[in-house]
Scaffold this active site. Structure first.
Site, PDB file in Angstrom:
ATOM      1  N   HIS A  80      48.902  49.903  40.981  1.00  0.00           N
ATOM      2  CA  HIS A  80      48.162  48.818  40.374  1.00  0.00           C
ATOM      3  C   HIS A  80      47.627  49.717  38.771  1.00  0.00           C
ATOM      4  O   HIS A  80      47.693  49.957  38.129  1.00  0.00           O
ATOM      5  CB  HIS A  80      47.575  47.716  40.867  1.00  0.00           C
ATOM      6  CG  HIS A  80      46.815  46.487  39.792  1.00  0.00           C
ATOM      7  ND1 HIS A  80      46.790  45.903  38.923  1.00  0.00           N
ATOM      8  CD2 HIS A  80      45.236  47.112  39.297  1.00  0.00           C
ATOM      9  CE1 HIS A  80      45.960  45.326  38.457  1.00  0.00           C
ATOM     10  NE2 HIS A  80      44.823  45.807  39.085  1.00  0.00           N
TER      11      HIS A  80
HETATM   12  C1  HEM Z   1      40.306  50.245  40.300  1.00  0.00           C
HETATM   13  C2  HEM Z   1      40.805  50.585  39.250  1.00  0.00           C
HETATM   14  C3  HEM Z   1      41.566  49.169  38.021  1.00  0.00           C
HETATM   15  C4  HEM Z   1      42.225  49.299  36.963  1.00  0.00           C
HETATM   16  C5  HEM Z   1      41.656  50.487  36.686  1.00  0.00           C
HETATM   17  C6  HEM Z   1      42.237  48.268  36.701  1.00  0.00           C
HETATM   18  C7  HEM Z   1      43.448  47.764  35.554  1.00  0.00           C
HETATM   19  C8  HEM Z   1      44.149  46.610  35.557  1.00  0.00           C
HETATM   20  C9  HEM Z   1      43.923  45.607  34.655  1.00  0.00           C
HETATM   21  C10 HEM Z   1      44.647  47.268  33.015  1.00  0.00           C
HETATM   22  C11 HEM Z   1      44.900  44.647  34.551  1.00  0.00           C
HETATM   23  C12 HEM Z   1      45.875  43.760  33.592  1.00  0.00           C
HETATM   24  C13 HEM Z   1      47.032  43.762  33.565  1.00  0.00           C
HETATM   25  C14 HEM Z   1      47.993  43.214  32.525  1.00  0.00           C
HETATM   26  O1  HEM Z   1      47.248  42.062  32.227  1.00  0.00           O
HETATM   27  O2  HEM Z   1      49.274  42.831  32.884  1.00  0.00           O
HETATM   28  C15 HEM Z   1      44.694  44.256  35.404  1.00  0.00           C
HETATM   29  C16 HEM Z   1      44.370  42.331  36.331  1.00  0.00           C
HETATM   30  C17 HEM Z   1      44.234  42.492  37.659  1.00  0.00           C
HETATM   31  N1  HEM Z   1      44.034  43.889  38.089  1.00  0.00           N
HETATM   32 FE1  HEM Z   1      43.351  45.695  37.809  1.00  0.00          FE
HETATM   33  N2  HEM Z   1      42.455  47.225  37.696  1.00  0.00           N
HETATM   34  C18 HEM Z   1      41.672  47.866  38.949  1.00  0.00           C
HETATM   35  C19 HEM Z   1      41.539  47.143  40.267  1.00  0.00           C
HETATM   36  C20 HEM Z   1      41.879  46.185  41.234  1.00  0.00           C
HETATM   37  C21 HEM Z   1      41.112  46.086  42.351  1.00  0.00           C
HETATM   38  C22 HEM Z   1      40.261  46.528  42.996  1.00  0.00           C
HETATM   39  C23 HEM Z   1      41.901  44.997  42.458  1.00  0.00           C
HETATM   40  C24 HEM Z   1      42.108  43.741  43.823  1.00  0.00           C
HETATM   41  C25 HEM Z   1      41.694  44.127  44.989  1.00  0.00           C
HETATM   42  C26 HEM Z   1      42.686  43.738  41.433  1.00  0.00           C
HETATM   43  C27 HEM Z   1      42.719  43.265  40.766  1.00  0.00           C
HETATM   44  C28 HEM Z   1      43.704  42.456  39.960  1.00  0.00           C
HETATM   45  C29 HEM Z   1      44.230  41.345  39.532  1.00  0.00           C
HETATM   46  C30 HEM Z   1      45.177  40.544  40.539  1.00  0.00           C
HETATM   47  C31 HEM Z   1      44.832  41.221  38.402  1.00  0.00           C
HETATM   48  C32 HEM Z   1      45.622  39.978  37.162  1.00  0.00           C
HETATM   49  C33 HEM Z   1      47.239  40.356  37.316  1.00  0.00           C
HETATM   50  C34 HEM Z   1      47.764  39.506  38.448  1.00  0.00           C
HETATM   51  O3  HEM Z   1      47.350  38.357  38.389  1.00  0.00           O
HETATM   52  O4  HEM Z   1      49.171  39.294  38.809  1.00  0.00           O
HETATM   53  N3  HEM Z   1      42.401  45.073  40.447  1.00  0.00           N
HETATM   54  N4  HEM Z   1      44.008  45.324  36.665  1.00  0.00           N
END
Ligand code: HEM
Length: 213
Positions: free
Chosen positions: A172
């Site tokens: 991710h």
């Molecule tokens: C630790 C560093 C993390 C970074 C740098 C990060 C970064 C991002 C970014 C940039 C997005 C936007 C992507 C888009 O809109 O196309 C996103 C979306 C998301 N992130 Fe993270 N994330 C992190 C951790 C996590 C963790 C730990 C989880 C869940 C356990 C998580 C769950 C999600 C979800 C559910 C989305 C929406 C995408 C979807 O629903 O398919 N993220 N994240």
């Protein structure tokens, strides 16, 4: 700093969703560090970050609850956008075009691509596994209600789900950095027209139509 949105930008995440996401992300990092500290003696030194061994053991399950509860809100908000559509299966069949950056050869992508959607489901499954097994092995409150065999199985399941989740989150984060402009979506809340057109064209059309109204 001006709070005004530039004309060629689209809102991807409202502030509440971003705060929600970062609560999940920060708790995940704390959980991974404290969990690894408890997992193997070679990593026990990580307990220093949490005030020593006993504190790490006390805090880890409570931080776990924070992450699960925060994710329930995030997941509920984003669930609808992550439902697999026929175009997503086609996207997966053309995975070679994805890794070779031939995005124009792919079906148009909505708010999330099939890779993001599958990752979303992997996170959901891992969190369910971690929560259920975590309750069974939570010595202070619940472990007394379960047999040794069940506790052993739950410990294995907990470690397995944690391993899969850590791998999933590494992917991710890699994808967030790889697709330039994505991190800004989760920090500032907006993306450029160019980013949306290139990576999420169907969503771009819907979002700009809504913006014009
Ligand atoms: C630790 C560093 C993390 C970074 C740098 C990060 C970064 C991002 C970014 C940039 C997005 C936007 C992507 C888009 O809109 O196309 C996103 C979306 C998301 N992130 Fe993270 N994330 C992190 C951790 C996590 C963790 C730990 C989880 C869940 C356990 C998580 C769950 C999600 C979800 C559910 C989305 C929406 C995408 C979807 O629903 O398919 N993220 N994240």
């Amino acid at each position: 700093m001006s709070t005004e949105r530039k004309r060629d930008e689209i809102v991807r995440y409202e502030p509440a969703t971003r705060i929600n996401h970062w609560i999940v992300a920060i708790s995940f990092v704390l959980l991974a560090l404290s969990g690894l500290a408890l997992f193997h003696p070679a990593l026990f030194w990580l307990t220093n970050l949490f005030g020593g061994g006993p504190w790490t053991r006390i805090l880890h399950p409570f931080i776990g609850l924070v992450m699960v509860i925060a994710f329930v809100f995030l997941g509920a908000k984003l669930w609808h956008e992550n439902v697999m559509q026929p175009r997503d299966w086609q996207w997966l069949r053309q995975i070679k075009d994805v890794v070779n950056n031939r995005e124009d050869a792919l079906p148009e992508v909505g708010k999330y691509n099939a890779g993001q959607k599958l990752l979303f489901y992997a996170i959901v499954l891992c969190l369910i596994g971690l929560l259920l097994s975590g309750i069974v092995i939570w010595r202070a409150y619940f472990a007394v209600y379960f047999s040794v065999e069940v506790i052993r199985f739950a410990s294995l399941l907990h470690a397995f789900c944690a391993f899969v989740l850590i791998c999933a989150i590494i992917v991710h984060i890699y994808a967030a950095i790889w697709v330039k402009g994505s991190v800004k979506a989760m920090t500032r809340g907006t993306v450029s027209y160019g980013w949306a057109w290139k990576h999420h064209r169907l969503w771009f059309r819907e979002a700009t139509r809504a913006q014009r109204k």
